[in-house]
Write an enzyme that holds these catalytic residues in place. Structure first.
Site, PDB file in Angstrom:
ATOM      1  N   SER A  19      20.102  -9.107 -19.940  1.00  0.00           N
ATOM      2  CA  SER A  19      21.084 -10.205 -19.958  1.00  0.00           C
ATOM      3  C   SER A  19      22.500  -9.685 -20.171  1.00  0.00           C
ATOM      4  O   SER A  19      22.729  -8.773 -20.983  1.00  0.00           O
ATOM      5  CB  SER A  19      20.787 -11.165 -21.118  1.00  0.00           C
ATOM      6  OG  SER A  19      19.585 -11.837 -20.927  1.00  0.00           O
ATOM      7  N   ILE A  20      23.443 -10.309 -19.494  1.00  0.00           N
ATOM      8  CA  ILE A  20      24.859 -10.000 -19.747  1.00  0.00           C
ATOM      9  C   ILE A  20      25.155 -10.252 -21.237  1.00  0.00           C
ATOM     10  O   ILE A  20      25.909  -9.502 -21.857  1.00  0.00           O
ATOM     11  CB  ILE A  20      25.762 -10.847 -18.823  1.00  0.00           C
ATOM     12  CG1 ILE A  20      25.599 -10.350 -17.371  1.00  0.00           C
ATOM     13  CG2 ILE A  20      27.213 -10.786 -19.266  1.00  0.00           C
ATOM     14  CD1 ILE A  20      26.361 -11.136 -16.331  1.00  0.00           C
ATOM     15  N   ASP A  64      18.754 -25.452 -26.937  1.00  0.00           N
ATOM     16  CA  ASP A  64      18.743 -25.870 -25.532  1.00  0.00           C
ATOM     17  C   ASP A  64      20.042 -26.643 -25.336  1.00  0.00           C
ATOM     18  O   ASP A  64      20.207 -27.727 -25.917  1.00  0.00           O
ATOM     19  CB  ASP A  64      17.513 -26.751 -25.275  1.00  0.00           C
ATOM     20  CG  ASP A  64      17.498 -27.303 -23.852  1.00  0.00           C
ATOM     21  OD1 ASP A  64      18.549 -27.283 -23.177  1.00  0.00           O
ATOM     22  OD2 ASP A  64      16.435 -27.778 -23.420  1.00  0.00           O
ATOM     23  N   VAL A  65      20.955 -26.095 -24.550  1.00  0.00           N
ATOM     24  CA  VAL A  65      22.298 -26.684 -24.457  1.00  0.00           C
ATOM     25  C   VAL A  65      22.352 -28.004 -23.691  1.00  0.00           C
ATOM     26  O   VAL A  65      23.415 -28.600 -23.569  1.00  0.00           O
ATOM     27  CB  VAL A  65      23.329 -25.685 -23.871  1.00  0.00           C
ATOM     28  CG1 VAL A  65      23.557 -24.512 -24.801  1.00  0.00           C
ATOM     29  CG2 VAL A  65      22.925 -25.219 -22.470  1.00  0.00           C
ATOM     30  N   TYR A 155      24.325 -19.102  -2.746  1.00  0.00           N
ATOM     31  CA  TYR A 155      24.749 -19.357  -4.131  1.00  0.00           C
ATOM     32  C   TYR A 155      25.005 -20.866  -4.317  1.00  0.00           C
ATOM     33  O   TYR A 155      24.852 -21.401  -5.408  1.00  0.00           O
ATOM     34  CB  TYR A 155      25.989 -18.517  -4.445  1.00  0.00           C
ATOM     35  CG  TYR A 155      26.265 -18.324  -5.917  1.00  0.00           C
ATOM     36  CD1 TYR A 155      25.329 -17.757  -6.770  1.00  0.00           C
ATOM     37  CD2 TYR A 155      27.486 -18.711  -6.469  1.00  0.00           C
ATOM     38  CE1 TYR A 155      25.595 -17.573  -8.119  1.00  0.00           C
ATOM     39  CE2 TYR A 155      27.764 -18.524  -7.816  1.00  0.00           C
ATOM     40  CZ  TYR A 155      26.816 -17.957  -8.633  1.00  0.00           C
ATOM     41  OH  TYR A 155      27.090 -17.786  -9.965  1.00  0.00           O
ATOM     42  N   LYS A 162      30.430 -22.953 -10.782  1.00  0.00           N
ATOM     43  CA  LYS A 162      31.334 -21.931 -11.340  1.00  0.00           C
ATOM     44  C   LYS A 162      32.795 -22.335 -11.134  1.00  0.00           C
ATOM     45  O   LYS A 162      33.644 -22.041 -11.981  1.00  0.00           O
ATOM     46  CB  LYS A 162      31.066 -20.563 -10.709  1.00  0.00           C
ATOM     47  CG  LYS A 162      29.726 -19.936 -11.110  1.00  0.00           C
ATOM     48  CD  LYS A 162      29.554 -19.788 -12.605  1.00  0.00           C
ATOM     49  CE  LYS A 162      28.346 -18.938 -12.967  1.00  0.00           C
ATOM     50  NZ  LYS A 162      27.994 -19.041 -14.398  1.00  0.00           N
ATOM     51  N   LEU A 194      17.677 -11.784 -14.894  1.00  0.00           N
ATOM     52  CA  LEU A 194      16.735 -12.865 -14.609  1.00  0.00           C
ATOM     53  C   LEU A 194      17.404 -13.966 -13.771  1.00  0.00           C
ATOM     54  O   LEU A 194      16.859 -14.410 -12.763  1.00  0.00           O
ATOM     55  CB  LEU A 194      16.299 -13.450 -15.960  1.00  0.00           C
ATOM     56  CG  LEU A 194      14.908 -14.014 -16.092  1.00  0.00           C
ATOM     57  CD1 LEU A 194      13.878 -12.944 -15.769  1.00  0.00           C
ATOM     58  CD2 LEU A 194      14.705 -14.519 -17.538  1.00  0.00           C
TER      59      LEU A 194
HETATM   60  P1  NAD Z   1      20.175 -14.245 -17.841  1.00  0.00           P
HETATM   61  O1  NAD Z   1      19.037 -14.912 -17.147  1.00  0.00           O
HETATM   62  O2  NAD Z   1      19.878 -13.062 -18.648  1.00  0.00           O
HETATM   63  O3  NAD Z   1      21.017 -15.282 -18.707  1.00  0.00           O
HETATM   64  C1  NAD Z   1      21.081 -16.653 -18.421  1.00  0.00           C
HETATM   65  C2  NAD Z   1      20.826 -17.354 -19.731  1.00  0.00           C
HETATM   66  O4  NAD Z   1      20.981 -18.773 -19.609  1.00  0.00           O
HETATM   67  C3  NAD Z   1      19.398 -17.098 -20.252  1.00  0.00           C
HETATM   68  O5  NAD Z   1      19.451 -16.555 -21.542  1.00  0.00           O
HETATM   69  C4  NAD Z   1      18.806 -18.493 -20.293  1.00  0.00           C
HETATM   70  O6  NAD Z   1      17.862 -18.663 -21.333  1.00  0.00           O
HETATM   71  C5  NAD Z   1      20.061 -19.320 -20.527  1.00  0.00           C
HETATM   72  N1  NAD Z   1      19.827 -20.747 -20.314  1.00  0.00           N
HETATM   73  C6  NAD Z   1      19.397 -21.368 -19.177  1.00  0.00           C
HETATM   74  N2  NAD Z   1      19.234 -22.676 -19.418  1.00  0.00           N
HETATM   75  C7  NAD Z   1      19.582 -22.886 -20.724  1.00  0.00           C
HETATM   76  C8  NAD Z   1      19.582 -24.017 -21.580  1.00  0.00           C
HETATM   77  N3  NAD Z   1      19.239 -25.251 -21.142  1.00  0.00           N
HETATM   78  N4  NAD Z   1      19.980 -23.862 -22.867  1.00  0.00           N
HETATM   79  C9  NAD Z   1      20.346 -22.648 -23.339  1.00  0.00           C
HETATM   80  N5  NAD Z   1      20.349 -21.535 -22.586  1.00  0.00           N
HETATM   81  C10 NAD Z   1      19.954 -21.659 -21.295  1.00  0.00           C
HETATM   82  O7  NAD Z   1      21.190 -13.871 -16.646  1.00  0.00           O
HETATM   83  P2  NAD Z   1      22.708 -13.352 -16.689  1.00  0.00           P
HETATM   84  O8  NAD Z   1      22.948 -12.823 -15.334  1.00  0.00           O
HETATM   85  O9  NAD Z   1      22.917 -12.514 -17.872  1.00  0.00           O
HETATM   86  O10 NAD Z   1      23.544 -14.697 -16.804  1.00  0.00           O
HETATM   87  C11 NAD Z   1      24.510 -14.926 -17.819  1.00  0.00           C
HETATM   88  C12 NAD Z   1      25.763 -15.558 -17.223  1.00  0.00           C
HETATM   89  O11 NAD Z   1      26.413 -14.606 -16.386  1.00  0.00           O
HETATM   90  C13 NAD Z   1      25.513 -16.783 -16.357  1.00  0.00           C
HETATM   91  O12 NAD Z   1      26.564 -17.718 -16.563  1.00  0.00           O
HETATM   92  C14 NAD Z   1      25.604 -16.222 -14.954  1.00  0.00           C
HETATM   93  O13 NAD Z   1      25.925 -17.186 -13.986  1.00  0.00           O
HETATM   94  C15 NAD Z   1      26.736 -15.239 -15.166  1.00  0.00           C
HETATM   95  N6  NAD Z   1      26.906 -14.234 -14.113  1.00  0.00           N
HETATM   96  C16 NAD Z   1      25.860 -13.437 -13.726  1.00  0.00           C
HETATM   97  C17 NAD Z   1      26.044 -12.492 -12.726  1.00  0.00           C
HETATM   98  C18 NAD Z   1      24.910 -11.622 -12.271  1.00  0.00           C
HETATM   99  O14 NAD Z   1      25.009 -11.047 -11.173  1.00  0.00           O
HETATM  100  N7  NAD Z   1      23.863 -11.451 -13.045  1.00  0.00           N
HETATM  101  C19 NAD Z   1      27.312 -12.344 -12.122  1.00  0.00           C
HETATM  102  C20 NAD Z   1      28.364 -13.157 -12.552  1.00  0.00           C
HETATM  103  C21 NAD Z   1      28.149 -14.099 -13.541  1.00  0.00           C
END
Ligand code: NAD
Length: 263
Positions: A19-20, A64-65, A155, A162, A194
């Site tokens: 995860s980021i 859960d947001v 997307y 976004k 994920l």
């Molecule tokens: P990740 O799947 O690890 O993280 C997404 C998180 O959102 C998960 O921890 C998940 O449990 C959480 N989530 C989903 N529904 C939820 C809810 N109802 N309540 C609380 N939490 C909830 O994937 P990631 O890539 O680390 O995503 C993190 C952020 O980074 C996101 O906003 C994603 O859009 C953004 N992002 C990702 C990428 C990429 O390429 N991976 C690029 C740019 C931006």
């Protein structure tokens, strides 16, 4: 003195090591911040707890947001544990899988609602719930992607979400300005997580990214973590309402040319 020494950061969106949110957590921990972690629900607890232990974090709470009562609950728990907080990171997004493939015009009403609720409104709701707890000099941060400003095939509704998240960043920055709290977004290049796995065609897009980006490399969660530390530190004290690209420069390229490694 470390950049985030004396600051408390609450990070939402940790699912696993990829995860980021984990990249940001580690970087903020190394920069001296006291960390609190939140995850989506019970199913993720067994993955998140061991990660929290690695950095000696004891505040690990589900939220859960989409549920207002759970947001109120975690704000109350944070108040009890920390009193005030300095940094809130929103690293959360979700869309129904069927919305991340095919034409955008097929987006369902429910798919649109879910993507907006989880990925955008939740940032607003968290900002409101934590507003009384945020210390002057504090910072809110969310994660966005280039699909907000240009078309990234498949997307779809996430690109639209976004765009709304980036607009929310500006409106929140305006609201929080008088409180001396800053609100920014990081637009990250593609990273294998994920959430990314749900976007059709992601693997090809990931592969071509480094061939097009000026720096010729994909980015990592560590890179996002370092940028997050900067944006949430006093070094960025007059930066608010911005979208900072951490993408090897990909977004500045107007006419892509595939540069082969052997050229
Ligand atoms: P990740 O799947 O690890 O993280 C997404 C998180 O959102 C998960 O921890 C998940 O449990 C959480 N989530 C989903 N529904 C939820 C809810 N109802 N309540 C609380 N939490 C909830 O994937 P990631 O890539 O680390 O995503 C993190 C952020 O980074 C996101 O906003 C994603 O859009 C953004 N992002 C990702 C990428 C990429 O390429 N991976 C690029 C740019 C931006």
């Amino acid at each position: 003195m470390k950049l985030l020494e004396g600051k408390t950061a609450l990070i939402f969106g940790l699912a696993n090591e990829r995860s980021i949110a984990w990249g940001i957590t580690r970087a903020m921990h190394e920069a001296g911040a006291q960390i609190g972690l939140s995850y989506a629900g019970e199913a993720l607890e067994r993955r998140v707890r061991p990660l929290a232990e690695r950095i000696g974090c004891t505040f690990v709470e589900p939220c859960d947001v989409t549920q207002d009562d759970q947001i109120a609950d975690i704000a109350a728990k944070a108040k009890e544990a920390f009193g005030q907080i300095d940094i809130l990171v929103h690293s959360i997004a979700y869309a129904l899988r069927e919305e991340l493939t095919g034409p955008y015009y097929n987006t369902s009403r429910e798919g649109f609602r879910v993507a907006m609720d989880v990925s955008v409104y939740s940032f607003v709701a968290l900002a409101r719930a934590f507003q009384p707890l945020l210390r002057p000099g504090g910072a809110l941060l969310c994660m966005t992607y280039y699909g907000s400003v240009k078309v990234a095939p498949n997307y779809n509704v996430m690109g639209v979400a976004k765009a709304a998240l980036e607009a929310s960043t500006r409106y929140l920055a305006y609201d929080f300005g008088p409180q001396k709290v800053r609100v920014n977004a990081i637009s990250a290049g593609p990273i294998r997580t994920l959430a990314a796995a749900g976007v059709s065609g992601f693997r090809d897009m990931y592969r071509h990214f480094a061939e097009i980006a000026p720096l010729g490399e994909n980015i990592t969660t560590e890179d996002v973590g370092q940028a997050a530390v900067f944006l949430c530190s006093d070094m960025a004290r007059h930066i608010t309402g911005e979208v900072l690209y951490v993408d090897s420069g990909y977004n500045i390229v107007g006419v892509p040319e595939i540069r082969r490694k052997d050229a």
